[in-house]
Design a protein around this motif. Sequence first.
Motif, PDB file in Angstrom:
ATOM      1  N   PHE A  30      -3.129   4.814  -5.767  1.00 42.81           N
ATOM      2  CA  PHE A  30      -3.342   3.478  -5.219  1.00 42.81           C
ATOM      3  C   PHE A  30      -2.100   2.979  -4.477  1.00 42.81           C
ATOM      4  O   PHE A  30      -2.197   2.494  -3.342  1.00 42.81           O
ATOM      5  CB  PHE A  30      -3.707   2.496  -6.331  1.00 42.81           C
ATOM      6  CG  PHE A  30      -3.772   1.064  -5.881  1.00 42.81           C
ATOM      7  CD1 PHE A  30      -4.898   0.594  -5.226  1.00 42.81           C
ATOM      8  CD2 PHE A  30      -2.703   0.206  -6.094  1.00 42.81           C
ATOM      9  CE1 PHE A  30      -4.961  -0.726  -4.784  1.00 42.81           C
ATOM     10  CE2 PHE A  30      -2.766  -1.115  -5.659  1.00 42.81           C
ATOM     11  CZ  PHE A  30      -3.892  -1.582  -5.008  1.00 42.81           C
ATOM     12  N   GLY A  33      -1.518   4.913  -1.232  1.00 48.14           N
ATOM     13  CA  GLY A  33      -2.445   4.452  -0.198  1.00 48.14           C
ATOM     14  C   GLY A  33      -2.087   3.067   0.317  1.00 48.14           C
ATOM     15  O   GLY A  33      -2.167   2.803   1.523  1.00 48.14           O
ATOM     16  N   ALA A  34      -1.670   2.182  -0.585  1.00 50.48           N
ATOM     17  CA  ALA A  34      -1.282   0.832  -0.174  1.00 50.48           C
ATOM     18  C   ALA A  34      -0.054   0.863   0.731  1.00 50.48           C
ATOM     19  O   ALA A  34       0.022   0.117   1.725  1.00 50.48           O
ATOM     20  CB  ALA A  34      -1.019  -0.036  -1.411  1.00 50.48           C
ATOM     21  N   TYR A  37      -1.079   2.013   4.163  1.00 51.91           N
ATOM     22  CA  TYR A  37      -1.774   0.930   4.878  1.00 51.91           C
ATOM     23  C   TYR A  37      -0.781  -0.112   5.387  1.00 51.91           C
ATOM     24  O   TYR A  37      -0.839  -0.526   6.556  1.00 51.91           O
ATOM     25  CB  TYR A  37      -2.806   0.279   3.964  1.00 51.91           C
ATOM     26  CG  TYR A  37      -3.507  -0.895   4.603  1.00 51.91           C
ATOM     27  CD1 TYR A  37      -4.392  -0.696   5.661  1.00 51.91           C
ATOM     28  CD2 TYR A  37      -3.277  -2.195   4.167  1.00 51.91           C
ATOM     29  CE1 TYR A  37      -5.031  -1.765   6.269  1.00 51.91           C
ATOM     30  CE2 TYR A  37      -3.906  -3.271   4.759  1.00 51.91           C
ATOM     31  CZ  TYR A  37      -4.783  -3.050   5.816  1.00 51.91           C
ATOM     32  OH  TYR A  37      -5.402  -4.112   6.419  1.00 51.91           O
ATOM     33  N   LEU A  80      -9.630   2.055   4.640  1.00 53.07           N
ATOM     34  CA  LEU A  80      -8.740   2.339   3.514  1.00 53.07           C
ATOM     35  C   LEU A  80      -8.744   1.302   2.388  1.00 53.07           C
ATOM     36  O   LEU A  80      -8.841   1.688   1.218  1.00 53.07           O
ATOM     37  CB  LEU A  80      -7.318   2.561   4.034  1.00 53.07           C
ATOM     38  CG  LEU A  80      -6.289   3.072   3.022  1.00 53.07           C
ATOM     39  CD1 LEU A  80      -6.762   4.356   2.352  1.00 53.07           C
ATOM     40  CD2 LEU A  80      -4.938   3.311   3.709  1.00 53.07           C
ATOM     41  N   PRO A  81      -8.625  -0.005   2.654  1.00 50.92           N
ATOM     42  CA  PRO A  81      -8.536  -0.963   1.539  1.00 50.92           C
ATOM     43  C   PRO A  81      -9.703  -0.907   0.568  1.00 50.92           C
ATOM     44  O   PRO A  81      -9.499  -0.986  -0.653  1.00 50.92           O
ATOM     45  CB  PRO A  81      -8.468  -2.321   2.256  1.00 50.92           C
ATOM     46  CG  PRO A  81      -7.864  -2.014   3.576  1.00 50.92           C
ATOM     47  CD  PRO A  81      -8.410  -0.675   3.952  1.00 50.92           C
ATOM     48  N   LEU A  84      -9.317   2.043  -1.724  1.00 49.71           N
ATOM     49  CA  LEU A  84      -8.249   1.805  -2.708  1.00 49.71           C
ATOM     50  C   LEU A  84      -8.713   0.859  -3.811  1.00 49.71           C
ATOM     51  O   LEU A  84      -8.374   1.055  -4.984  1.00 49.71           O
ATOM     52  CB  LEU A  84      -7.016   1.228  -2.004  1.00 49.71           C
ATOM     53  CG  LEU A  84      -6.310   2.160  -1.008  1.00 49.71           C
ATOM     54  CD1 LEU A  84      -5.147   1.442  -0.344  1.00 49.71           C
ATOM     55  CD2 LEU A  84      -5.828   3.434  -1.704  1.00 49.71           C
ATOM     56  N   ILE A  87     -10.786   2.800  -6.197  1.00 47.00           N
ATOM     57  CA  ILE A  87      -9.964   3.667  -7.049  1.00 47.00           C
ATOM     58  C   ILE A  87      -9.338   2.886  -8.183  1.00 47.00           C
ATOM     59  O   ILE A  87      -9.357   3.319  -9.342  1.00 47.00           O
ATOM     60  CB  ILE A  87      -8.870   4.364  -6.201  1.00 47.00           C
ATOM     61  CG1 ILE A  87      -9.509   5.426  -5.284  1.00 47.00           C
ATOM     62  CG2 ILE A  87      -7.817   5.025  -7.101  1.00 47.00           C
ATOM     63  CD1 ILE A  87      -8.538   6.037  -4.291  1.00 47.00           C
ATOM     64  N   ILE A  88      -8.798   1.708  -7.887  1.00 49.23           N
ATOM     65  CA  ILE A  88      -8.086   0.942  -8.910  1.00 49.23           C
ATOM     66  C   ILE A  88      -9.038   0.257  -9.880  1.00 49.23           C
ATOM     67  O   ILE A  88      -8.732   0.076 -11.063  1.00 49.23           O
ATOM     68  CB  ILE A  88      -7.138  -0.100  -8.261  1.00 49.23           C
ATOM     69  CG1 ILE A  88      -6.061  -0.541  -9.259  1.00 49.23           C
ATOM     70  CG2 ILE A  88      -7.895  -1.282  -7.722  1.00 49.23           C
ATOM     71  CD1 ILE A  88      -5.041   0.501  -9.595  1.00 49.23           C
ATOM     72  N   THR A 283      -6.951   7.147   9.167  1.00 52.18           N
ATOM     73  CA  THR A 283      -5.621   6.827   8.627  1.00 52.18           C
ATOM     74  C   THR A 283      -4.475   7.505   9.380  1.00 52.18           C
ATOM     75  O   THR A 283      -3.401   6.906   9.527  1.00 52.18           O
ATOM     76  CB  THR A 283      -5.533   7.227   7.140  1.00 52.18           C
ATOM     77  OG1 THR A 283      -5.922   8.598   6.978  1.00 52.18           O
ATOM     78  CG2 THR A 283      -6.432   6.348   6.289  1.00 52.18           C
TER      79      THR A 283
END
Length: 316
Positions: A30, A33-34, A37, A80-81, A84, A87-88, A283
């Motif tokens: 996470f 990925g953050a 981004y 992407l967001p 993510l 996932i979290i 991405t």
Amino acid sequence: MAVQLLNNTFTFNLQIAKFDVPPEAIYPVFFTGALIYLFAVLCNVTILALIVTQRSLHKPMFYILFSLPLTDLLGITCALPRVLVDIITQTNFVYYPTCVMQGFLLHLYGGSVLFILAAMSFDRYIAICKPLRYNSIMTPFTLCCIMSLVWGLDIALVLVLFALQARMPKCKTFIVNVYCNNSALVLLSCGGDTTVNNIYGLAMTGFMQAISVAIQLFSYIQILITCISHAQSEARIKAVNTCLAQIITFCLFEIVSTFTILSYRFQNIPPNAQKLCGMMIFTILPVVNPIIYGMKTKEIRNAFFVMLKKQKVAFI
């Protein structure tokens, strides 16, 4: 329950595929990925700010370039967001209208990249092959026509694609990818004939590719001929530097797209790897493009350093 027809009631909650992430890897994935981004947003917003605020970049080339970081922000923000968050939170549900909107915008992103790069190559062709007529050709009216054609054609083609998909009744429950796209939405249909959808989807993709490749090939071949026949080496260097960023971006887009398509053609590739390949389209370019244009475009580099000096002086 997901999108289905039960007792004439249409519900809007869809189940969507997700990455199989081990519990101990959830937070590292996470935060990675953050960071990706945030880096992409920062870099693309910086390019946009430079073009808006720096007078040295108020030229036709950069007015066209302005659309590229906008498109990159659109692509990575749409893709992407949400992944993510899934996932979290360990959830994999998406609202049907939100799914359609995400799919529409992601397809819009793919087409706009191709058309914008074609427009940029045409601008470089005029600048290098017809330098004395550049200002008379690339007028504000011409720029408006070019950008209207780029976005209008892209929107029209994608609208038809999604109109064909929307006409089909939905009764299935699962989006097969970690993001929504047209093919995943078509698979929600109740087994109707999808021949028209498939033919139009292939024709649209082929048309976008053919138009973009044809314009870029013509432009860069003419530029190459001009460089070879020109006596001054400085002209060759300038031509290469102004075109190289566009060529790298186009090649990178094509390589990533081809790699993604091939990943879904081989059954022995792990599902997580296939999903990751799909995410790469949205991405990699938003992260890499600002770096490419920052390194290969002298005017953007100079404008960036001028802005840094102004900020430094302001803080002293």
